[in-house]
Design a protein around this motif. Structure first.
Motif, short mmCIF file in Angstrom:
data_model
loop_
_atom_site.label_atom_id
_atom_site.label_comp_id
_atom_site.label_asym_id
_atom_site.label_seq_id
_atom_site.Cartn_x
_atom_site.Cartn_y
_atom_site.Cartn_z
N MET A 35 -6.74 -11.17 0.12
CA MET A 35 -6.87 -9.87 -0.55
C MET A 35 -8.31 -9.61 -0.98
O MET A 35 -8.99 -10.54 -1.40
CB MET A 35 -5.98 -9.83 -1.81
N THR A 36 -8.72 -8.39 -0.91
CA THR A 36 -10.06 -8.05 -1.41
C THR A 36 -9.99 -7.94 -2.94
O THR A 36 -8.91 -7.88 -3.53
CB THR A 36 -10.53 -6.68 -0.87
N THR A 37 -11.15 -7.91 -3.55
CA THR A 37 -11.23 -7.75 -5.01
C THR A 37 -10.47 -6.49 -5.44
O THR A 37 -9.71 -6.52 -6.42
CB THR A 37 -12.71 -7.63 -5.43
N LYS A 38 -10.69 -5.41 -4.72
CA LYS A 38 -10.05 -4.14 -5.12
C LYS A 38 -8.54 -4.23 -4.99
O LYS A 38 -7.80 -3.72 -5.85
CB LYS A 38 -10.61 -2.99 -4.28
N GLU A 39 -8.05 -4.88 -3.93
CA GLU A 39 -6.60 -5.04 -3.74
C GLU A 39 -5.99 -5.93 -4.84
O GLU A 39 -4.95 -5.61 -5.40
CB GLU A 39 -6.30 -5.64 -2.36
N GLN A 40 -6.66 -7.03 -5.12
CA GLN A 40 -6.19 -7.92 -6.20
C GLN A 40 -6.11 -7.18 -7.53
O GLN A 40 -5.14 -7.29 -8.28
CB GLN A 40 -7.16 -9.10 -6.38
N ASP A 41 -7.17 -6.44 -7.83
CA ASP A 41 -7.24 -5.66 -9.07
C ASP A 41 -6.03 -4.74 -9.15
O ASP A 41 -5.29 -4.72 -10.14
CB ASP A 41 -8.57 -4.88 -9.07
N TYR A 61 -7.66 1.57 -16.52
CA TYR A 61 -8.98 2.17 -16.32
C TYR A 61 -9.02 2.96 -15.01
O TYR A 61 -8.50 2.50 -13.99
CB TYR A 61 -10.09 1.10 -16.24
N GLY A 62 -9.68 4.11 -15.05
CA GLY A 62 -10.03 4.79 -13.82
C GLY A 62 -11.35 4.19 -13.35
O GLY A 62 -12.36 4.33 -14.04
N ARG A 63 -11.34 3.48 -12.22
CA ARG A 63 -12.59 2.83 -11.79
C ARG A 63 -13.28 3.63 -10.70
O ARG A 63 -12.62 4.30 -9.90
CB ARG A 63 -12.30 1.43 -11.22
N TYR A 64 -14.61 3.54 -10.66
CA TYR A 64 -15.35 3.98 -9.49
C TYR A 64 -15.00 3.03 -8.35
O TYR A 64 -14.63 1.87 -8.59
CB TYR A 64 -16.87 3.93 -9.75
N ASN A 65 -15.16 3.50 -7.11
CA ASN A 65 -14.76 2.68 -5.96
C ASN A 65 -15.87 1.69 -5.57
O ASN A 65 -16.38 1.72 -4.46
CB ASN A 65 -14.42 3.62 -4.79
N VAL A 66 -16.25 0.85 -6.53
CA VAL A 66 -17.35 -0.08 -6.31
C VAL A 66 -16.99 -1.42 -6.96
O VAL A 66 -16.51 -1.45 -8.09
CB VAL A 66 -18.66 0.44 -6.97
N GLU A 74 -20.36 -5.60 -3.20
CA GLU A 74 -19.96 -6.68 -2.28
C GLU A 74 -20.43 -6.43 -0.85
O GLU A 74 -20.44 -7.36 -0.05
CB GLU A 74 -18.44 -6.89 -2.35
N ASP A 75 -20.82 -5.19 -0.52
CA ASP A 75 -21.36 -4.93 0.81
C ASP A 75 -22.88 -5.00 0.84
O ASP A 75 -23.51 -4.66 1.84
CB ASP A 75 -20.92 -3.54 1.31
#
Ligand SMILES: *Cc1c(COP(=O)(O)O)cnc(C)c1O
Length: 391
Positions: free
Chosen positions: A1-7, A15-20, A33-34
């Protein structure tokens, strides 16, 4: 899983997060991460006072982590003692209570005010007047203290004993006074409420009123403190001395710490077992804070914060689409002419500028040591984003 998927799968959706997903930083710059580079004028909401991974700060906290990382408050410890001495030497306050966050520092302040009143006047004199549009934290009590109806939902019953007055209207404060009132609590610049700078006359009238009625004047410096507004603490801009101040955010330079400071009049109100927290006065966090103060509590450094704030304000006002700019030092609110601040913030992030919002404004809380060329770059990215958005 990526960080965003795990989160998304495992972290509660509060929280509303920015896509970063940020992975590292240095000074005013962070990388995701890129490997994409971002200029950061948000400092993790005013926390990274000297930016990411400042060398002296890293050295101070790693040395302390390798020496002794924690002991309970049942033992003496040198980092918190030094930090308390620094804070009391640099200010008119005489005693400090450490915690882990802004909300906790405010809880401590409210407890001091209520106990002072209880000890002197007995039961029932416990109301705290705060201001509309304020923000004082997310615990059930500090939500109560927060003067915004949107925060007073779901979690009933809230802590009793808070009344809300209009900012800059001393009569609206007087109208709420009764023999139950024990304190007035304000932010000299309302941060989350939209970077609203209180009138100096109003703050001075509040000081007078608190003197006349023996009310505790609490100034919440969680966002405004530690050099953010060009003075070590923001109340200095208003030529008053509060009875209690609270600070957190920038104090640790990136580690969780909060502090509540009081004047001599209140220094013995709290007694053994009236307040405490396991992690409070953590030596690693205090080592970070000691380093931050050794840099920030300096006449020349604070002067630069003011000059940079003025420079940033001037540059921002040249941008087409910026309606007004409110700032005190490097606490900056940007009112846009006709665009949605949150939309623009998301687009700025896509364009490599980490910026936040406050109500309907864009908000900048850059590292206090941001350079002029970094200010230029931030303004350029915001300008580009606003003009692109017109196409
Ligand atoms: C952020 C903030 C708080 C809450 O601090 P936490 O560390 O998030 O608990 C309280 N007051 C003000 C003015 C703040 O900006």
């Amino acid at each position: 899983m990526t960080t965003k998927e795990q989160d998304k799968q495992y972290i509660m959706n509060t929280y509303g997060r920015y896509n970063v997903a940020l992975v590292k930083g240095k000074g005013c710059v962070a990388w995701d991460e890129d490997g994409k580079r971002y200029l950061d004028v948000s400092s993790g909401i005013g926390v990274n006072a000297l930016g990411y991974c400042d060398e002296g700060w890293v050295k101070a906290v790693t040395e302390q982590a390798g020496t002794i990382q924690h002991m309970s408050n049942y033992f003496y410890s040198s980092q918190p003692s030094q930090l308390a001495e620094k804070l009391c030497t640099l200010t008119p306050f005489t005693k400090v209570c450490f915690g882990n966050s802004g909300a906790e520092a405010n809880e401590c302040a409210i407890k001091i005010a209520r106990k002072y009143s209880f000890d002197k006047y007995g039961d029932g004199r416990n109301e705290v007047i705060t201001l509309h549009n304020s923000f004082h934290g997310r615990t059930v009590t500090t939500l109560s203290a927060t003067g915004q109806d949107v925060f007073h939902n779901y979690f009933f019953p809230f802590t009793e004993g808070f009344r809300y007055a209009e900012p800059n209207d001393i009569d609206s404060v007087k109208a709420l006074l009764s023999d139950k009132t024990c304190a007035v609590m304000i932010e000299c610049v309302q941060g989350e409420g939209g970077v609203n700078i209180l009138d100096k006359a109003f703050v001075q009238q509040l000081r007078q009123l608190c003197d006349d009625k023996d009310l505790v004047l609490i100034v919440d410096e969680v966002q405004t403190g530690i050099g953010r507004t060009g003075t070590l603490f923001c109340y200095e801009n208003f030529d008053i001395v509060p009875d209690v101040i609270t600070c957190a955010k920038g104090l640790g330079g990136g580690l969780p710490i909060g502090a509540c400071l009081c004047t001599e009049k209140l220094e013995n109100v709290m007694q053994p077992s009236t307040h405490g927290t396991t992690f409070g006065a953590n030596p690693v966090a205090c080592a970070g804070a000691n380093y931050i103060l050794s840099v920030v509590a300096d006449f020349k450094f604070l002067g630069e914060v003011n000059i940079k704030g003025e420079y940033l304000r001037r540059k921002l006002l040249e941008i087409k689409g910026v309606k007004s700019v409110r700032n005190l030092g490097l606490m900056v609110g940007i009112e846009l002419e006709d665009k949605d601040a949150h939309d623009i913030a998301v687009k700025c992030v896509e364009n490599g500028l980490l910026i936040i919002t406050a109500k309907t404004l864009l908000r900048m809380l850059p590292p206090l040591n941001i350079s002029y060329s970094e200010i230029d770059e931030a303004v350029e990215i915001l300008n580009k984003t606003l003009q692109e958005d017109n196409k």
